[in-house]
Design a protein around this motif. Structure first.
Motif, mmCIF file in Angstrom:
data_model
loop_
_atom_site.group_PDB
_atom_site.id
_atom_site.type_symbol
_atom_site.label_atom_id
_atom_site.label_comp_id
_atom_site.label_asym_id
_atom_site.label_seq_id
_atom_site.Cartn_x
_atom_site.Cartn_y
_atom_site.Cartn_z
ATOM 1 N N GLY A 80 0.584 -1.438 -0.125
ATOM 2 C CA GLY A 80 0.073 0.160 -0.679
ATOM 3 C C GLY A 80 0.902 1.253 -0.211
ATOM 4 N N TYR A 81 2.053 1.240 0.536
ATOM 5 C CA TYR A 81 2.712 2.486 0.952
ATOM 6 C C TYR A 81 2.970 2.814 -0.619
ATOM 7 C CZ TYR A 81 6.433 4.816 2.692
ATOM 8 O OH TYR A 81 6.892 6.295 4.294
ATOM 9 N N VAL A 83 1.364 2.543 -3.230
ATOM 10 C CA VAL A 83 0.206 3.070 -4.773
ATOM 11 C C VAL A 83 0.199 4.395 -4.595
ATOM 12 C CG1 VAL A 83 -2.261 1.760 -5.204
ATOM 13 C CG2 VAL A 83 -0.624 0.737 -3.685
ATOM 14 N N PRO A 84 -0.396 5.460 -3.673
ATOM 15 C CA PRO A 84 -0.896 6.478 -4.613
ATOM 16 C C PRO A 84 0.117 6.923 -5.298
ATOM 17 C CG PRO A 84 -1.120 5.752 -1.417
ATOM 18 C CD PRO A 84 -0.263 4.802 -1.935
ATOM 19 N N ASP A 156 -6.389 -2.479 -4.592
ATOM 20 C CA ASP A 156 -5.849 -1.732 -6.029
ATOM 21 C C ASP A 156 -6.550 -1.278 -6.334
ATOM 22 O OD1 ASP A 156 -2.976 -1.931 -5.281
ATOM 23 O OD2 ASP A 156 -2.795 -3.240 -6.712
ATOM 24 N N TYR A 159 -8.974 1.211 -3.700
ATOM 25 C CA TYR A 159 -7.784 2.651 -3.969
ATOM 26 C C TYR A 159 -8.384 3.846 -4.974
ATOM 27 C CZ TYR A 159 -4.369 5.840 -3.353
ATOM 28 O OH TYR A 159 -3.760 7.567 -3.054
ATOM 29 N N PHE A 231 -5.209 -0.097 3.984
ATOM 30 C CA PHE A 231 -4.993 1.310 3.381
ATOM 31 C C PHE A 231 -3.960 2.363 4.025
ATOM 32 C CE2 PHE A 231 -8.394 -0.703 1.327
ATOM 33 C CZ PHE A 231 -8.495 -0.194 0.281
ATOM 34 N N CYS A 234 -1.232 2.791 2.023
ATOM 35 C CA CYS A 234 -1.265 4.248 1.414
ATOM 36 C C CYS A 234 -1.026 5.537 2.000
ATOM 37 C CB CYS A 234 -3.266 3.788 0.946
ATOM 38 S SG CYS A 234 -2.957 2.534 -0.080
ATOM 39 N N LYS A 235 -2.042 5.314 2.944
ATOM 40 C CA LYS A 235 -2.378 6.796 4.317
ATOM 41 C C LYS A 235 -0.324 7.131 4.811
ATOM 42 C CE LYS A 235 -4.097 10.083 6.348
ATOM 43 N NZ LYS A 235 -4.509 11.205 6.446
ATOM 44 N N SER A 237 2.375 6.826 2.656
ATOM 45 C CA SER A 237 2.952 7.124 2.170
ATOM 46 C C SER A 237 2.531 8.543 1.426
ATOM 47 C CB SER A 237 2.454 6.198 0.389
ATOM 48 O OG SER A 237 3.128 7.355 -0.981
#
Length: 382
Positions: A80-81, A83-84, A156, A159, A231, A234-235, A237
């Motif tokens: 997740g790290y 992905v953004p 994925d 997101y 997630f 993701c945050k 990141s």
């Protein structure tokens, strides 16, 4: 700008090193899983299993519980790290197209070749659980370890759907403080309850096991924790939380995690030496899943902190193994069937079987995929 470039390079190096370690642990745990639960690994049977060796069985079961409390959690977190920033750079359409290629092709390859070959070769094992099953009834279409790819792609998609609804707002902002003890404690308690509740849904997992989704039944209890960590990655990141961990908080929780893990080890050994491991295994699974977040949070944080501080100790070779780790995960099922079948014929002591199986499984899986990835077309996918 120079600071940002240096930080990014450091992040990639230590995270690749962690990925290599996590996949190596996955392979090691699958060796133990095949030994203490005869027939569970593609039906393969090892004549000298751990059932007559209480100490081996007790420690192996504990290692299954302990490693399962952090290695897949860590893989979802670091997945997740990245992905953004990838979605921000490529856009949703191009990102999903590339992810479909990088996940879909290995998934099909694993289902059609790796899993099927593993199942057929395992039938040659003396006393194999699948030896007498007619070919038309063999579970060729089961996901097995490939469940990870399906769940990862589902996250994925979620997101990307969020980005489409809310817009792409990715931007680095390191002024946001890292989560502190209260936040981690609340998340651990909530997820522990969810894991315990999901573990008790035996009828649901029995149905899943009969579907082509077979493989998910062993991991379904953790799906909310996997989602949370993906997630969270993701945050994190956007704020570089993984590079800004509070060392004092990390060490406090890590000591607590080790204390809980050792307590679980004591329980596993007591149950094993009392001769009731098979009868109490379901209760041990429930207890272990209830404790997973409390153990996993501390171990994951400590590993992230330690590898950041010591990335030069192992350097680029371990990071290169991290790059190969995805492919090693895809092929390790077949590698382990071959290795365990050969070792099983020899009939060694279970400790020696485990040591040899783990060593050869890791070396061959990573070594083979490293050579295969020299092919440019393959390297683009895995």
């Amino acid at each position: 700008m120079a600071h940002l470039q240096t930080s990014t390079k450091k992040r990639v190096l230590f995270i690749d090193q962690i990925k290599a370690l996590m996949i190596a642990l996955v392979i090691a745990i699958h060796v133990l899983f095949a030994m203490i639960i005869p027939g569970a690994w593609f039906g393969i049977h090892i004549p000298s299993d751990g059932s007559t060796h209480p100490l081996f069985a007790g420690i192996s079961v504990w290692l299954l519980f302990f490693c399962n409390s952090f290695f897949m959690y860590m893989l979802f977190l670091v997945s997740g790290y990245f992905v953004p920033r990838s979605v921000h750079k490529k856009g949703v359409a191009r990102y999903l197209k590339e992810r479909l290629l990088r996940i879909g092709v290995p998934l099909l390859f694993g289902l059609l070749l790796i899993n099927s070959s593993s199942l057929l070769l395992a039938r040659l094992s003396p006393g194999s659980a699948t030896a007498n099953i007619p070919w038309r009834e063999l579970p060729f279409n089961q996901l097995g370890v490939l469940w990870f790819l399906v769940v990862l792609f589902a996250f994925d998609l979620l997101y990307c759907a969020w980005v489409k609804l809310r817009g792409d707002r990715f931007a680095l902002n390191t002024s946001v403080p890292t989560p502190q003890l209260r936040s981690w404690l609340i998340s651990a308690v909530v997820l522990a309850i969810l894991e315990a509740v999901m573990t008790t849904q035996k009828e649901l997992w029995a149905v899943v096991a009969r579907l082509p989704l077979g493989g998910l039944e062993t991991q379904g209890a953790h799906v909310f924790t996997y989602a949370f960590l993906f997630f969270l990655g993701c945050k994190a990141s956007s704020h570089r939380w993984l590079e800004r961990l509070d060392p004092h908080l990390v060490m406090r929780w890590f000591r607590f995690s080790i204390a809980v893990a050792l307590s679980l080890l004591t329980i596993c050994l007591v149950v094993t030496f009392n001769g009731s491991l098979a009868d109490q295994f379901g209760k041990l699974v429930l207890l272990a899943n209830l404790l997973n977040p409390f153990i996993g949070w501390g171990v994951m944080a400590y590993l992230l902190l330690w590898f950041q501080r010591n990335e030069n100790r192992f350097g680029q070779p371990l990071a290169n193994a991290g790059v190969d780790s995805f492919g090693a995960y895809i092929i390790h099922s077949l590698v382990l069937v071959i290795v365990l079948e050969v070792i099983g014929f020899i009939g060694l002591n279970p400790w020696l079987i485990a040591a040899a199986g783990i060593s050869l499984g890791i070396i061959i899986s990573f070594g083979a995929i490293h050579q295969i990835r020299r092919i440019p077309v393959v390297a683009r996918v895995i």
